[in-house]
Design an enzyme around this catalytic site. Structure first.
Site, mmCIF file in Angstrom:
data_model
loop_
_atom_site.group_PDB
_atom_site.id
_atom_site.type_symbol
_atom_site.label_atom_id
_atom_site.label_comp_id
_atom_site.label_asym_id
_atom_site.label_seq_id
_atom_site.Cartn_x
_atom_site.Cartn_y
_atom_site.Cartn_z
ATOM 1 C CG LEU A 1 -1.964 -1.109 1.314
ATOM 2 C CD1 LEU A 1 -2.949 -0.827 2.434
ATOM 3 C CD2 LEU A 1 -2.692 -1.318 -0.006
ATOM 4 N N GLY B 1 2.411 -8.898 5.932
ATOM 5 C CA GLY B 1 3.099 -7.945 6.800
ATOM 6 C C GLY B 1 2.147 -6.803 7.043
ATOM 7 N N GLY B 2 2.611 -5.726 7.662
ATOM 8 C CA GLY B 2 1.749 -4.592 8.004
ATOM 9 C C GLY B 2 0.802 -4.210 6.877
ATOM 10 C CG ASP B 3 1.883 -1.200 4.225
ATOM 11 O OD1 ASP B 3 2.876 -1.941 4.424
ATOM 12 O OD2 ASP B 3 1.993 -0.036 3.792
ATOM 13 C CD GLU B 4 5.768 -6.355 2.551
ATOM 14 O OE1 GLU B 4 6.220 -7.135 1.701
ATOM 15 O OE2 GLU B 4 6.292 -6.160 3.667
#
Lengths: 205, 329
Positions: B195, B235-238
Site C-alpha cells: 500500500l 506484513g503490516g500493509d503488504e
C-alpha cells in the site's frame, strides 16, 4: 479416573440442573477445560473438586447428589442404552441382584480400562441381601451411594418393591442393605431384546 | 437313555428330534417360534430343514454319518434363516439336531422378537447381545470424541492459517500454498502488493483507522479475485495474491490496474475519508526464461518488480520479466 465417570457427573448436572448450572459449578471448581470427555482420563482431584463444587452450588449433601446420579443413570432418557445393558443382568430383580458381582467384569468387556468397585453379594435371609462395594484406589469414594440410586431405579424398572439402606463402611467396603419385599409389585418397564438401541443405528450411519 | 421332553426343551430350545423313519418327533420351543407356526411334528425332517453343508443330506443315515460335524442348514419354513447345527444319534436309531444362530443372533432376535427365555440360560447368546450393545455404546462415545477433536483441529488449523485482522490467509498459509504450487509445476502469477500512503493514514488518523483501511483493502482483493486464488496479508500493509493458471499479461495488467483503482477509492472511517493507493510487482511461477525459481527467489523477483513499480511513481504495476517485444505486437 475414567472419563466415562467424570462425564457422567457432568451430564447429570447438565441434564438435571441446566447448562448454566454446570458452567457455574465448573467455574467454582476451577475446572478450566469446562467439559469432560468420556474417552479421556482425568485426575481424581479434578473430579472431586467438581463434585465439591456441585455440593456448594446445589446446597445438597454429597451422598444425596451421588444417589441422584445413580437414579439418573437408569431413568434419564439420555441413558436408555445403559438401562438396557443393566437389564441384561436378569429377567427379574432377584436374578439382577445375583448378576451384580459380574458387573465390573461386564463393564470391562465393553470398556477395558473402566475400573468399577468390586461388588460382593451376600444373603442374610430370604429376600434380604447385603451388598459390599469395595472401591479401588482409582474409584470415587462414595460409589456405594451411586449404587443405591442405581438399585432403587432398577427395582422400579423391574417393578419390584425393595428397601435399600446404605449402612456405612465396614473394613473399607461400603455396605448396602437390600430387602426385596416383592418382586412383581408393579408393572415394570419393558425390556425388549429386539429393540435395537438408537446408538447402534447412529454408529452404523 | 431318552430324556424327558421338558429337559431337552430347556437344555436345547432349538433342537429337532428326528425318528429313525425321518419323521420329526419334536422341536424345541424356540425352533418352533422360528418356524412361525408351520406344522412340524410328523413331517419328514427334509421338508423342514435343508442341510447343505458339509454336503446335502436327505435321509437319517446321511445325517448320522455327519454326527459330530458342524452343519450348515436352512429352515424351509418361516424365517428360512441359515443356522449352525450339530446332529447326534438319540440312541434309538433317530437323531437329535441342535441348532444355533451363530453371529446372526443379533438379527434373529430382532426379526423374531426373541426374549432371554428363548435361550438356554447357559447359552452365551444373551451375553453376546449385551456385548454388541455395550461395544456400540462405547464405540459411539469414541466417535463422538473423535468428531469433536476433528472439529477442534480444523478450527485450530483455520486459525493458524488466518490473518485475524482481515480474515485473509497469513504468511504461514501463503508459504504452504506456494510450496504446493511450485511442487505441482503448473504456471501461476504472484502479485506482491504494497500500500502507498498507508503510513500517513496511521500517523494522521491512528491505528484503528489504519486497521479499517486494511480491512477495506482486503475486501477489495477478495472481490476482484476468484474463489480458488490465494489472498494473503504477509506484513503490516503488504499483501500477496496467487493466481493459479492466470499468466496472460494483458489480463494481469488489467487486474492490477483495477485493484489499484479500487484501492484508491476513499475509505470512510468514522467522519474522515482515508485515501491510500497501491503498487504491485508481478512474478511468474514458471518463467519463460531460466530455471524454475524456488519460493524464496520467486518472492524476491516479485519484490524487485514491486520496487520498480514504486520507482515509477507509485500506483503502478510492474512485471518481473521485461515484456518481450513479440508480446507487445
Amino acid at each position: 479416573m475414567h472419563g466415562l465417570i467424570a462425564r457422567t457427573l457432568q451430564c447429570f448436572l447438565q441434564d438435571t440442573y441446566g447448562y448454566a448450572a454446570w458452567q457455574d459449578i465448573a467455574r467454582r471448581a476451577r475446572f478450566e477445560a469446562a467439559e469432560f470427555e468420556a474417552m479421556l482420563d482425568y485426575d481424581m482431584v479434578t473430579v472431586e473438586q467438581v463434585l465439591d463444587g456441585a455440593v456448594v452450588h446445589l446446597g445438597k449433601p454429597r451422598e444425596v447428589i451421588l444417589e441422584d446420579i445413580g437414579t439418573y443413570l437408569i431413568t434419564h432418557s439420555n441413558n436408555e442404552g445403559l438401562r438396557r445393558l443393566m437389564r441384561y443382568g436378569g429377567v427379574d430383580f432377584i436374578e439382577f441382584l445375583h448378576s451384580l458381582e459380574d458387573l465390573p467384569g461386564r463393564a470391562q468387556l465393553a470398556v477395558a480400562d473402566l475400573d468399577l468397585p468390586v461388588l460382593e453379594l451376600g444373603d442374610d435371609s430370604p429376600g434380604a441381601f447385603v451388598l459390599a462395594c469395595q472401591a479401588g484406589q482409582r474409584s470415587l469414594p462414595g460409589f456405594g451411594y451411586v449404587l443405591v440410586g442405581v438399585l432403587r431405579a432398577m427395582a422400579d424398572d423391574y417393578g419390584a418393591l425393595v428397601i435399600l439402606d446404605h449402612r456405612g463402611i465396614l473394613e473399607e467396603a461400603e455396605i448396602i442393605g437390600i430387602t426385596v419385599v416383592e418382586t412383581d409389585f408393579a408393572e415394570g418397564r419393558d425390556f425388549d431384546l429386539a429393540a435395537a438401541p438408537a446408538l447402534r443405528r447412529e454408529a452404523a450411519s | 437313555m431318552i430324556l424327558p421332553s421338558d429337559t431337552l426343551d430347556a437344555l436345547c430350545p432349538m433342537h429337532m428330534h428326528i425318528g429313525a423313519d425321518g419323521g420329526v418327533r419334536r422341536m424345541g420351543p424356540t425352533l418352533r417360534k422360528l418356524m412361525e407356526g408351520a406344522a412340524g411334528e410328523g413331517a419328514q425332517f427334509a421338508e423342514m430343514m435343508d442341510v447343505f453343508r458339509p454336503r446335502r443330506v436327505g435321509t437319517v443315515p446321511d445325517l448320522l454319518a455327519l454326527s459330530g460335524r458342524r452343519l450348515q442348514l436352512r429352515l424351509c419354513r418361516g424365517s428360512q434363516m441359515v443356522l449352525k447345527g450339530l446332529a447326534m444319534p438319540d440312541g434309538q436309531g433317530g437323531v437329535i439336531v441342535n441348532m444355533s444362530f451363530g453371529i446372526a443372533v443379533v438379527d434373529a432376535v430382532r426379526e423374531h422378537a426373541l426374549t432371554s427365555t428363548d435361550f438356554a440360560v447357559t447359552d452365551l447368546a444373551i451375553d453376546m447381545l449385551y456385548l454388541v450393545e455395550a461395544k456400540s455404546a462405547a464405540f459411539e462415545a469414541s466417535r463422538t470424541l473423535n468428531r469433536r477433536l476433528q472439529g477442534a483441529m480444523l478450527a485450530a488449523e483455520q486459525r493458524a492459517y488466518t490473518d485475524t485482522l482481515t480474515g485473509l490467509r497469513n504468511r504461514r498459509a501463503l508459504d504452504h500454498v506456494l510450496q504446493r504450487l511450485l511442487l505441482e509445476g503448473g504456471n501461476f502469477a504472484l502479485l506482491h502488493i504494497d500500500l502507498d500512503y498507508f503510513k500517513q493514514v496511521n500517523d494522521t488518523h491512528g491505528h484503528a483507522a489504519g486497521d479499517r483501511v486494511l480491512q477495506a483493502v482486503a475486501r477489495v482483493m477478495l472481490e476482484l479475485t476468484r474463489k480458488d486464488d490465494t489472498v494473503a496479508r504477509i506484513g503490516g500493509d503488504e499483501f500477496v495474491i496467487l493466481l493459479v493458471g492466470l499468466t496472460d499479461r494483458v489480463r494481469l495488467s488489467a487486474l492490477a490496474e483495477q485493484l489499484i483503482h479500487r484501492i484508491e477509492r476513499p475509505i470512510p472511517v468514522e467522519d474522515v475519508e482515508c485515501r491510500v493507493s497501491a503498487s504491485i510487482g508481478i512474478a511468474f511461477g514458471a518463467p519463460k526464461t531460466g530455471a524454475r525459481p524456488g519460493a524464496e527467489e520467486l518472492m524476491e523477483r516479485a519484490d524487485s518488480a514491486l520496487y520498480r513499480a514504486k520507482r515509477q511513481g507509485r500506483a503502478q504495476h510492474a512485471f518481473d520479466e521485461p515484456t518481450p517485444v513479440e508480446d507487445l505486437r
